[in-house]
Design a protein around this motif. Sequence first.
Motif, PDB file in Angstrom:
ATOM      1  N   ASN A 138       0.814  -1.209   0.000  1.00 53.70           N
ATOM      2  CA  ASN A 138       0.000   0.000   0.000  1.00 53.70           C
ATOM      3  C   ASN A 138       0.845   1.256   0.000  1.00 53.70           C
ATOM      4  N   ALA A 139       0.243   2.353  -0.443  1.00 53.41           N
ATOM      5  CA  ALA A 139       0.820   3.694  -0.351  1.00 53.41           C
ATOM      6  C   ALA A 139      -0.272   4.599   0.216  1.00 53.41           C
ATOM      7  N   ILE A 140       0.105   5.499   1.136  1.00 54.13           N
ATOM      8  CA  ILE A 140      -0.890   6.225   1.921  1.00 54.13           C
ATOM      9  C   ILE A 140      -0.553   7.715   2.000  1.00 54.13           C
ATOM     10  N   VAL A 141      -1.574   8.554   1.821  1.00 47.16           N
ATOM     11  CA  VAL A 141      -1.471   9.990   2.089  1.00 47.16           C
ATOM     12  C   VAL A 141      -2.486  10.314   3.190  1.00 47.16           C
ATOM     13  N   VAL A 142      -2.010  10.894   4.293  1.00 46.53           N
ATOM     14  CA  VAL A 142      -2.874  11.208   5.427  1.00 46.53           C
ATOM     15  C   VAL A 142      -3.135  12.713   5.489  1.00 46.53           C
ATOM     16  N   ILE A 143      -4.412  13.092   5.650  1.00 47.59           N
ATOM     17  CA  ILE A 143      -4.805  14.478   5.880  1.00 47.59           C
ATOM     18  C   ILE A 143      -5.260  14.576   7.344  1.00 47.59           C
ATOM     19  N   PRO A 144      -4.486  15.180   8.242  1.00 49.47           N
ATOM     20  CA  PRO A 144      -4.788  15.110   9.685  1.00 49.47           C
ATOM     21  C   PRO A 144      -6.112  15.746  10.090  1.00 49.47           C
ATOM     22  N   ALA A 145      -6.419  16.954   9.571  1.00 51.45           N
ATOM     23  CA  ALA A 145      -7.655  17.664   9.914  1.00 51.45           C
ATOM     24  C   ALA A 145      -7.885  17.689  11.437  1.00 51.45           C
ATOM     25  N   ALA A 146      -8.965  17.089  11.932  1.00 50.61           N
ATOM     26  CA  ALA A 146      -9.290  17.157  13.360  1.00 50.61           C
ATOM     27  C   ALA A 146      -8.161  16.631  14.241  1.00 50.61           C
ATOM     28  N   ASN A 147      -7.406  15.669  13.749  1.00 51.82           N
ATOM     29  CA  ASN A 147      -6.293  15.143  14.537  1.00 51.82           C
ATOM     30  C   ASN A 147      -5.282  16.234  14.897  1.00 51.82           C
ATOM     31  N   GLY A 148      -5.168  17.236  14.041  1.00 52.15           N
ATOM     32  CA  GLY A 148      -4.228  18.313  14.292  1.00 52.15           C
ATOM     33  C   GLY A 148      -4.619  19.212  15.449  1.00 52.15           C
ATOM     34  N   THR A 149      -5.859  19.089  15.923  1.00 61.61           N
ATOM     35  CA  THR A 149      -6.300  19.900  17.063  1.00 61.61           C
ATOM     36  C   THR A 149      -5.879  19.295  18.395  1.00 61.61           C
ATOM     37  N   VAL A 150      -5.374  18.072  18.372  1.00 60.21           N
ATOM     38  CA  VAL A 150      -4.964  17.407  19.618  1.00 60.21           C
ATOM     39  C   VAL A 150      -3.523  17.826  19.909  1.00 60.21           C
TER      40      VAL A 150
END
Length: 298
Positions: A104-116
């Motif tokens: 697999n190859a993955i691109v992550v967009i943090p969004a709400a995770n970035g508020t932690v």
Amino acid sequence: MTHIVVLGSTNMDLVAYVSRAPQRGETVTGREFRTIPGGKGANQAVAAARAGADVSMIGAVGNDAYGSQLRSTLENSGVGTGHLRTAEDASGTAHIVVDDEGGNAIVVIPAANGTVTGLAPGDESLIATADALLLQLEIPLTAVVEAARAAHRHGVRTILTPAPVQPMPPELLVVTDLLVPNEHEAAALTGLTDPHKAATALLDQVPEVVVTLGAAGSLHAARSLAEPVAVPAPSVTAVDSTGAGDTFVGALAVALAEGRPMPDALAWAAAAGALSVQRPGASASMPYRPEIEARYTS
């Protein structure tokens, strides 16, 4: 029952299945698309819960449909979500391409995770009740360091997956009890491509290391050992390796919290990982305790 606390990310995985991954600038036709709850934190939480632990999740989801689905998935897997915040941002997403060989190859967009960015009221008290704290690097480092320090103050074992790999501050490493990189992350952290040498080098920073090697199993290195010890994995045909590493870490945390010696804990976790790669998806592929026990003893 053992209690595992997980501080980390929750993402909706948007997964495209293809015969082979596209090269830069290339378009390929996929055969299937799935929307699957994931995120390294949530994955490890689900894996630990299905492996038999009482699990609590600290993190954030968005105020959107994905957020509601992510929260429900955790709860339906037996994960406590009382410390899972709802942010005004969108929920995190991971855009994943899976090929016919299970890679697999993955691109992550943090969004709400970035508020932690740190612990919320009550989070440290929750961590203090745990047998282990699982950490990854898909949320801001400030929160990871704060949580690890809290665990250290209360004598709770910290297990850190250094993914996505990045330089880690000394103040995090000094309160990390067990570091669990895969072979690529270990190489990136040390500059050494030989997993044995990389595992040994990492002992300069943390007291214990497990380097996962995919189908080849894992390596256990500790300051109390003369050299790294290899533990094989069951031989299986992989369908989708997404979430396999998180399955391994979640199961390993449960096994160690239950008092299994490290070699047995690694073999048990390898059985869980082997089961997960034979099914599509991340959290959807994670095995339950009876399946792990049956695979471990077979």
